[in-house]
Design a protein around this motif. Structure first.
Motif, PDB file in Angstrom:
ATOM      1  N   UNK A   1      14.923 -32.446  12.569  1.00 40.29           N
ATOM      2  CA  UNK A   1      14.974 -31.454  13.640  1.00 40.29           C
ATOM      3  C   UNK A   1      13.909 -31.801  14.669  1.00 40.29           C
ATOM      4  N   UNK A   2      14.283 -31.812  15.935  1.00 40.04           N
ATOM      5  CA  UNK A   2      13.372 -32.175  17.025  1.00 40.04           C
ATOM      6  C   UNK A   2      13.254 -31.007  17.993  1.00 40.04           C
ATOM      7  N   UNK A   3      12.003 -30.627  18.278  1.00 41.60           N
ATOM      8  CA  UNK A   3      11.727 -29.509  19.176  1.00 41.60           C
ATOM      9  C   UNK A   3      11.064 -30.052  20.431  1.00 41.60           C
ATOM     10  N   UNK A   4      11.643 -29.757  21.597  1.00 41.72           N
ATOM     11  CA  UNK A   4      11.093 -30.285  22.838  1.00 41.72           C
ATOM     12  C   UNK A   4      11.370 -29.313  23.970  1.00 41.72           C
ATOM     13  N   UNK A   5      10.650 -29.510  25.087  1.00 52.73           N
ATOM     14  CA  UNK A   5      10.800 -28.647  26.263  1.00 52.73           C
ATOM     15  C   UNK A   5      10.158 -29.330  27.455  1.00 52.73           C
ATOM     16  N   UNK A   6      10.424 -28.805  28.619  1.00 56.01           N
ATOM     17  CA  UNK A   6       9.734 -29.255  29.822  1.00 56.01           C
ATOM     18  C   UNK A   6       8.405 -28.514  29.926  1.00 56.01           C
ATOM     19  N   UNK A   7       7.412 -29.175  30.540  1.00 53.14           N
ATOM     20  CA  UNK A   7       6.115 -28.552  30.721  1.00 53.14           C
ATOM     21  C   UNK A   7       5.070 -29.127  29.791  1.00 53.14           C
ATOM     22  N   UNK A   8       3.885 -28.518  29.833  1.00 51.07           N
ATOM     23  CA  UNK A   8       2.748 -28.977  29.025  1.00 51.07           C
ATOM     24  C   UNK A   8       2.747 -28.216  27.710  1.00 51.07           C
ATOM     25  N   UNK A   9       2.980 -28.931  26.620  1.00 53.26           N
ATOM     26  CA  UNK A   9       3.057 -28.306  25.302  1.00 53.26           C
ATOM     27  C   UNK A   9       1.740 -28.541  24.586  1.00 53.26           C
ATOM     28  N   UNK A  10       1.032 -27.462  24.310  1.00 56.62           N
ATOM     29  CA  UNK A  10      -0.242 -27.558  23.603  1.00 56.62           C
ATOM     30  C   UNK A  10      -0.079 -27.336  22.109  1.00 56.62           C
ATOM     31  N   UNK A  11       0.952 -26.554  21.731  1.00 52.61           N
ATOM     32  CA  UNK A  11       1.074 -26.198  20.324  1.00 52.61           C
ATOM     33  C   UNK A  11       2.536 -25.992  19.961  1.00 52.61           C
ATOM     34  N   UNK A  12       2.920 -26.436  18.740  1.00 55.61           N
ATOM     35  CA  UNK A  12       4.255 -26.212  18.184  1.00 55.61           C
ATOM     36  C   UNK A  12       4.106 -25.601  16.794  1.00 55.61           C
ATOM     37  N   UNK A  13       4.780 -24.490  16.567  1.00 51.90           N
ATOM     38  CA  UNK A  13       4.810 -23.858  15.244  1.00 51.90           C
ATOM     39  C   UNK A  13       6.259 -23.762  14.771  1.00 51.90           C
ATOM     40  N   UNK A  14       6.462 -23.999  13.479  1.00 51.03           N
ATOM     41  CA  UNK A  14       7.818 -23.995  12.906  1.00 51.03           C
ATOM     42  C   UNK A  14       7.958 -22.816  11.938  1.00 51.03           C
ATOM     43  N   UNK A  15       9.153 -22.213  11.949  1.00 52.89           N
ATOM     44  CA  UNK A  15       9.509 -21.162  10.990  1.00 52.89           C
ATOM     45  C   UNK A  15      10.936 -21.373  10.510  1.00 52.89           C
ATOM     46  N   UNK A  16      11.211 -20.893   9.303  1.00 54.15           N
ATOM     47  CA  UNK A  16      12.568 -20.893   8.754  1.00 54.15           C
ATOM     48  C   UNK A  16      12.849 -19.493   8.241  1.00 54.15           C
ATOM     49  N   UNK A  17      13.911 -18.935   8.800  1.00 52.66           N
ATOM     50  CA  UNK A  17      14.311 -17.575   8.428  1.00 52.66           C
ATOM     51  C   UNK A  17      13.132 -16.604   8.580  1.00 52.66           C
ATOM     52  N   UNK A  18      12.354 -16.809   9.618  1.00 54.33           N
ATOM     53  CA  UNK A  18      11.259 -15.909   9.930  1.00 54.33           C
ATOM     54  C   UNK A  18       9.969 -16.174   9.199  1.00 54.33           C
ATOM     55  N   UNK A  19       9.940 -17.153   8.296  1.00 53.78           N
ATOM     56  CA  UNK A  19       8.751 -17.462   7.527  1.00 53.78           C
ATOM     57  C   UNK A  19       8.182 -18.804   7.961  1.00 53.78           C
ATOM     58  N   UNK A  20       6.827 -18.938   7.955  1.00 54.97           N
ATOM     59  CA  UNK A  20       6.238 -20.224   8.343  1.00 54.97           C
ATOM     60  C   UNK A  20       6.784 -21.369   7.490  1.00 54.97           C
ATOM     61  N   UNK A  21       7.075 -22.476   8.158  1.00 59.75           N
ATOM     62  CA  UNK A  21       7.581 -23.664   7.470  1.00 59.75           C
ATOM     63  C   UNK A  21       6.412 -24.581   7.176  1.00 59.75           C
ATOM     64  N   UNK A  22       6.242 -24.917   5.907  1.00 62.52           N
ATOM     65  CA  UNK A  22       5.100 -25.722   5.484  1.00 62.52           C
ATOM     66  C   UNK A  22       5.558 -27.087   5.012  1.00 62.52           C
ATOM     67  N   UNK A  23       4.717 -28.115   5.162  1.00 58.74           N
ATOM     68  CA  UNK A  23       5.084 -29.453   4.684  1.00 58.74           C
ATOM     69  C   UNK A  23       5.106 -29.505   3.161  1.00 58.74           C
TER      70      UNK A  23
ATOM     71  N   UNK B   1      13.272 -22.121  13.582  1.00 55.05           N
ATOM     72  CA  UNK B   1      12.748 -21.710  14.890  1.00 55.05           C
ATOM     73  C   UNK B   1      11.477 -22.501  15.193  1.00 55.05           C
ATOM     74  N   UNK B   2      11.388 -22.995  16.434  1.00 53.55           N
ATOM     75  CA  UNK B   2      10.203 -23.712  16.912  1.00 53.55           C
ATOM     76  C   UNK B   2       9.593 -22.912  18.055  1.00 53.55           C
ATOM     77  N   UNK B   3       8.313 -22.592  17.905  1.00 50.39           N
ATOM     78  CA  UNK B   3       7.585 -21.856  18.943  1.00 50.39           C
ATOM     79  C   UNK B   3       6.674 -22.834  19.686  1.00 50.39           C
ATOM     80  N   UNK B   4       6.879 -22.960  21.015  1.00 54.44           N
ATOM     81  CA  UNK B   4       6.088 -23.856  21.854  1.00 54.44           C
ATOM     82  C   UNK B   4       5.208 -23.016  22.762  1.00 54.44           C
ATOM     83  N   UNK B   5       3.949 -23.461  22.936  1.00 48.82           N
ATOM     84  CA  UNK B   5       3.013 -22.639  23.712  1.00 48.82           C
ATOM     85  C   UNK B   5       1.966 -23.504  24.397  1.00 48.82           C
ATOM     86  N   UNK B   6       1.454 -23.007  25.515  1.00 42.97           N
ATOM     87  CA  UNK B   6       0.203 -23.463  26.111  1.00 42.97           C
ATOM     88  C   UNK B   6      -0.512 -22.228  26.622  1.00 42.97           C
TER      89      UNK B   6
END
Length: 508
Positions: free
Chosen positions: A329-351, A378-383
């Motif tokens: 799964x690849x998460x991307x967007x336009x703009x300056x991405x400082x942080x990416x967080x992953x969740x599955x079914x509303x819960x944090x996704x851990x390695x 779900x991928x949350x992107x933020x700056x």
């Protein structure tokens, strides 16, 4: 002229009968005269009786002798320059010259004993025509020395040097020569610019002149200022960077980004509608063309962020995603991405051993896949300026299935490659698959195969055969046996469409 008896008597009185002289006829203080000016020797407390003789001499030379029967005896060089007051005995000396300097003696003969007085006259030429010169006018701080010479017309001159209100004295780094008329400064600094004052004086008057030096120094103490000042900036902002330094002559400036010189020069750098790719460490270089020195400012970090937009989450490979395989799964967007967080079914996704994150959290790889990996990722992107979410509903199919969700069974047709997907078994229908042949056996005993023609199925030999509403309850095995599907006691029937791959017809 005085008669010989008179002169003899005067001489006798002057040189032999010295004790008979009176004192205090002239002031005790020395007198000062200026060339071309006049001076008067004034008798103090003159005798009250009429004078018989008044005589003035200087340095043993007659100035004027008056009295007796003859005319006044005026010494050489004094004709037309002196006036004697016969009443008081005072003497005026005009158009003074330097040689008039000396000790003057007056003797007055009256009734009683002679009286005498002495006075010292010093004649000076006034201070004038002052000039100051420097032997070096191209001075560099710590590298140059300079000698200042002060000259003036006049006599008995004295010299003083001042820097502002402070007077110079000989010391380390400062030399005074030629009667203090020459001032030498060794290894000048910027504080030796002056103005330097030379003051020349004598008892008549004084004069002064100044000189200011030009001393090159710097650059140093470079300051970089960013306006407006902030921690980070949004794309499209306007910024002004200004650079200043202590330098003479004024320094020349050039700008650098991340240590690389830019083409921009001058003390001001304007960044209009700045973009993220212009982020970095900005600094300015100052150069003094006279001292040949360089210095750089402390860098200023400028971070420009673009707002996040068009976020999306994609997967590879394309669906269907099969149990036991892998997916990225690849998460991307336009703009300056400082942080990416992953969740599955509303819960944090851990390695884990199966779930691997890339270093920048841009991708998540899962291998091998389990059916429980199905769900909403779900991928949350933020700056610091904005944030966005992107999601994907992942379906992991049962191994051997080509559709999403749980499968009851799958048919892979040998050389025909026919695939039948059966949802629920039916009653009273037997389907048999053999190499090169497919038959449908109905409950009425009629048979349709891919080797014959059927108007119902609309195909000729080798054509596409469609078996609609086929109730399949068993498969024919190669060895002649069969596989029973489902529960024959079930009365309901689900329908499945079975298509036979399009291939050339078989010989009959």
């Amino acid at each position: 002229m005085d008669s010989p008896p008179f002169n003899f008597y005067l001489s006798l009185c002057f040189h032999v009968v010295g004790l008979c002289y009176g004192k205090g006829l002239l002031p005790a203080d020395s007198m000062v005269g200026e060339v071309s000016h006049n001076v008067t020797f004034t008798i103090v407390n003159p005798p009250s009786t009429p004078f018989r003789v008044v005589a003035w001499t200087t340095n043993g030379t007659n100035v004027i002798t008056s009295g007796g029967s003859g005319a006044d005896d005026i010494g050489t060089g004094y004709v037309g320059r002196i006036t004697l007051n016969s009443t008081t005995g005072s003497l005026e000396l005009r158009n003074l010259v330097l040689s008039d300097t000396g000790e003057y003696v007056v003797t007055i003969l009256a009734v009683g004993q002679p009286k005498e007085g002495t006075a010292t006259l010093r004649v000076y030429a006034p201070v004038s025509k002052m000039t100051i010169t420097a032997n070096n006018i191209d001075l560099v701080e710590f590298n140059s020395s300079v000698s200042l010479s002060c000259s003036s017309s006049g006599t008995s001159l004295s010299y003083r040097w001042l820097n502002g209100s402070s007077e110079f004295t000989a010391s380390d780094g400062v030399q005074l020569d030629d009667g203090n008329s020459t001032l030498t400064i060794v290894r000048v600094t910027r504080y030796d610019q002056g103005p330097f004052w030379c003051i020349v004086s004598n008892p008549i008057n004084s004069d002064n002149e100044s000189i200011t030096l030009t001393i090159s120094y710097g650059p140093e103490n470079i300051t970089l200022k960013v306006t407006p000042l902030d921690v980070l900036y949004g794309s499209g902002s306007d910024l002004t960077l200004s650079c200043s330094s202590e330098s003479s002559p004024p320094a020349q400036f050039q700008w650098a980004l991340n240590g690389e010189l830019l083409s921009n020069q001058g003390p001001v750098l304007r960044l209009e509608k700045i973009q993220a790719n212009q982020s970095g460490r900005y600094s300015c270089w100052a150069h003094n063309t006279r001292t040949l020195r360089y210095q750089t400012s402390e860098p200023s970090d400028i971070t420009v962020l673009e707002r996040i937009s068009s976020a999306k989450l994609t997967i590879s490979p394309n669906p269907p995603i099969i149990e036991g395989g892998s997916v990225t799964l690849t998460c991307d967007a336009s703009g300056s991405i400082s942080n990416r967080d992953w969740r599955k079914d509303g819960q944090p996704l851990s390695p884990s051993e199966r779930i691997i994150f890339s270093e920048d959290n841009k991708t998540v790889s899962i291998s091998p896949l389990n059916l429980t990996d199905s769900g909403i990722f779900l991928c949350h992107l933020a700056n610091l300026l904005s944030n966005e979410n992107a999601s994907y509903n992942l379906t992991v199919n049962l191994k051997g299935s080509t559709q999403g969700g749980p499968n009851v069974g799958a048919i892979v047709g040998g050389s025909l490659g026919a695939v039948a997907v059966v949802a629920v078994t039916a009653i009273g229908v037997v389907a048999a698959m053999k190499k090169g042949c497919f038959k449908k056996i109905t409950s009425g005993g009629s048979t349709v195969s891919n080797t014959g023609e059927s108007s119902t199925n609309g195909g000729g030999k080798g054509g596409n055969q469609e078996l609609n509403y086929a109730d399949i309850t068993q498969f024919q095995k190669r060895d002649g046996g069969s596989v029973q599907l489902g529960n024959l006691g079930i009365s309901s029937t689900e329908y499945a469409t079975v298509r036979v791959n399009n291939r050339p017809g078989q010989p009959t």
